[in-house]
Design a protein around this motif. Structure first.
Motif, short mmCIF file in Angstrom:
data_model
loop_
_atom_site.label_atom_id
_atom_site.label_comp_id
_atom_site.label_asym_id
_atom_site.label_seq_id
_atom_site.Cartn_x
_atom_site.Cartn_y
_atom_site.Cartn_z
N PRO A 1 0.84 -1.20 0.00
CA PRO A 1 0.00 0.00 0.00
C PRO A 1 0.87 1.25 0.00
CG PRO A 1 0.04 -0.98 2.18
CD PRO A 1 0.77 -1.92 1.27
N ASP A 2 0.35 2.32 -0.59
CA ASP A 2 1.06 3.60 -0.56
C ASP A 2 1.46 3.93 0.87
OD1 ASP A 2 0.84 3.98 -3.27
OD2 ASP A 2 -0.71 5.52 -3.15
N GLY A 3 2.70 4.22 1.07
CA GLY A 3 3.19 4.58 2.40
C GLY A 3 3.52 3.40 3.28
N GLY A 4 3.20 2.20 2.83
CA GLY A 4 3.52 1.00 3.60
C GLY A 4 2.51 0.68 4.67
N VAL A 5 2.86 -0.27 5.50
CA VAL A 5 2.00 -0.72 6.59
C VAL A 5 2.06 0.30 7.72
CG1 VAL A 5 1.61 -2.57 8.27
CG2 VAL A 5 2.47 -3.13 5.97
N ILE A 6 0.90 0.69 8.23
CA ILE A 6 0.86 1.64 9.34
C ILE A 6 1.19 0.94 10.65
CG2 ILE A 6 -0.66 3.16 10.69
CD1 ILE A 6 -2.03 3.87 8.00
N ILE A 7 0.53 -0.18 10.89
CA ILE A 7 0.81 -1.02 12.05
C ILE A 7 0.33 -2.43 11.71
CG2 ILE A 7 -1.35 -0.46 13.24
CD1 ILE A 7 0.24 -0.66 15.92
N PRO B 1 -7.52 8.61 -1.67
CA PRO B 1 -6.44 9.39 -1.06
C PRO B 1 -6.94 10.46 -0.09
CG PRO B 1 -6.86 10.19 -3.28
CD PRO B 1 -7.77 9.01 -3.07
N ILE B 2 -7.35 10.01 1.09
CA ILE B 2 -7.82 10.90 2.14
C ILE B 2 -6.90 10.71 3.34
CG2 ILE B 2 -9.71 11.43 3.74
CD1 ILE B 2 -11.64 10.41 1.56
N GLU C 1 0.17 17.68 -4.19
CA GLU C 1 0.00 18.30 -2.87
C GLU C 1 -0.78 17.39 -1.93
OE1 GLU C 1 -2.26 22.06 -0.75
OE2 GLU C 1 -1.97 22.11 -2.92
N ASN C 2 -1.88 16.82 -2.40
CA ASN C 2 -2.66 15.92 -1.55
C ASN C 2 -1.88 14.65 -1.26
OD1 ASN C 2 -5.21 15.36 -0.14
ND2 ASN C 2 -5.24 13.63 -1.56
N ARG C 3 -1.15 14.16 -2.23
CA ARG C 3 -0.34 12.96 -2.03
C ARG C 3 0.65 13.17 -0.88
NH1 ARG C 3 0.78 8.25 -4.47
NH2 ARG C 3 2.93 7.61 -4.76
N ARG C 4 1.27 14.34 -0.83
CA ARG C 4 2.20 14.66 0.26
C ARG C 4 1.48 14.65 1.60
NH1 ARG C 4 4.40 18.18 -3.55
NH2 ARG C 4 3.23 19.95 -2.77
N ALA D 1 2.28 12.18 4.65
CA ALA D 1 2.65 12.75 5.95
C ALA D 1 1.76 12.16 7.05
CB ALA D 1 2.51 14.27 5.92
N ALA D 2 0.48 11.96 6.76
CA ALA D 2 -0.43 11.35 7.74
C ALA D 2 -0.04 9.90 8.01
CB ALA D 2 -1.87 11.43 7.24
N ILE D 3 0.32 9.17 6.97
CA ILE D 3 0.75 7.78 7.14
C ILE D 3 1.99 7.74 8.04
CG2 ILE D 3 1.76 5.77 5.97
CD1 ILE D 3 0.04 6.61 3.49
N LYS D 4 2.94 8.60 7.76
CA LYS D 4 4.18 8.63 8.54
C LYS D 4 3.89 9.00 10.00
CE LYS D 4 8.76 10.67 8.71
NZ LYS D 4 9.71 11.61 8.10
N ALA D 5 3.01 9.97 10.22
CA ALA D 5 2.67 10.38 11.58
C ALA D 5 1.99 9.24 12.35
CB ALA D 5 1.76 11.61 11.54
#
Length: 160
Positions: free
Chosen positions: A28-34, A48-49, A143-146, A150-154
């Motif tokens: 998935p985009d940004g990888g696994v969150i947890i 993409p939300i 811009e939205n992709r960023r 950023a939300a995924i990383k946070a």
């Protein structure tokens, strides 16, 4: 086989999208969150939300009542942790939770954040589908992709 369009525009053919994601066949985009022994959380691959998280079982089941006692415990603890991180890290005040048993793939719960811009589509459950389609069709810019990344990383930083 089903053809799925991901939020990055890529299309994939899979028998079960959740199985492909939880097994690592599709990243998935940004990888696994947890991830736990029983569940896998990631940004929704189609919409993409910021902060829209899918919590999917690793075991291919369809219904909530098929979860083992251990899986039920893991599910509620993980769902609670994700929601707390959405609130504390991303400032998401409200979330819609969706789980359905007539899905074309397996057991998963959507945690759909409610942002101010979404009220243009209404305030009830019926507004969610138009919101998701709007995101898929109109929010695939850099811009939205960023913001989404950023939300995924946070969330990853908060949860891991």
């Amino acid at each position: 086989m089903r053809t799925i369009t991901l939020s990055n525009g890529q299309t994939v053919e899979v028998e079960c999208l959740s199985c492909a994601l939880t097994s690592g066949l599709i990243h998935p985009d940004g990888g696994v969150i947890i991830e736990t022994d029983h569940f896998h959380a990631h940004q929704d691959v189609a919409y993409p939300i910021e902060g829209l998280v899918i919590l999917a079982s690793k075991r291919h089941i369809k219904c909530f009542d098929e979860l083992t006692d251990t899986e039920k415990h893991d599910y509620i603890n993980l769902l609670t942790k994700i929601r707390k991180a959405q609130r504390e890290t991303l400032g998401i005040e409200y979330v819609y939770y969706f789980y359905n048993e007539d899905t074309s793939h397996h057991f998963h719960t959507w945690l759909v954040p409610r942002y101010e811009w979404m009220y243009d589509f209404g305030r009830s459950i019926e507004s969610v589908r138009p919101v998701l389609l709007h995101a898929r069709n109109n929010m695939i810019d850099e811009e939205n992709r960023r913001k989404v990344f950023a939300a995924i990383k946070a969330l990853k930083n908060e949860l891991n």
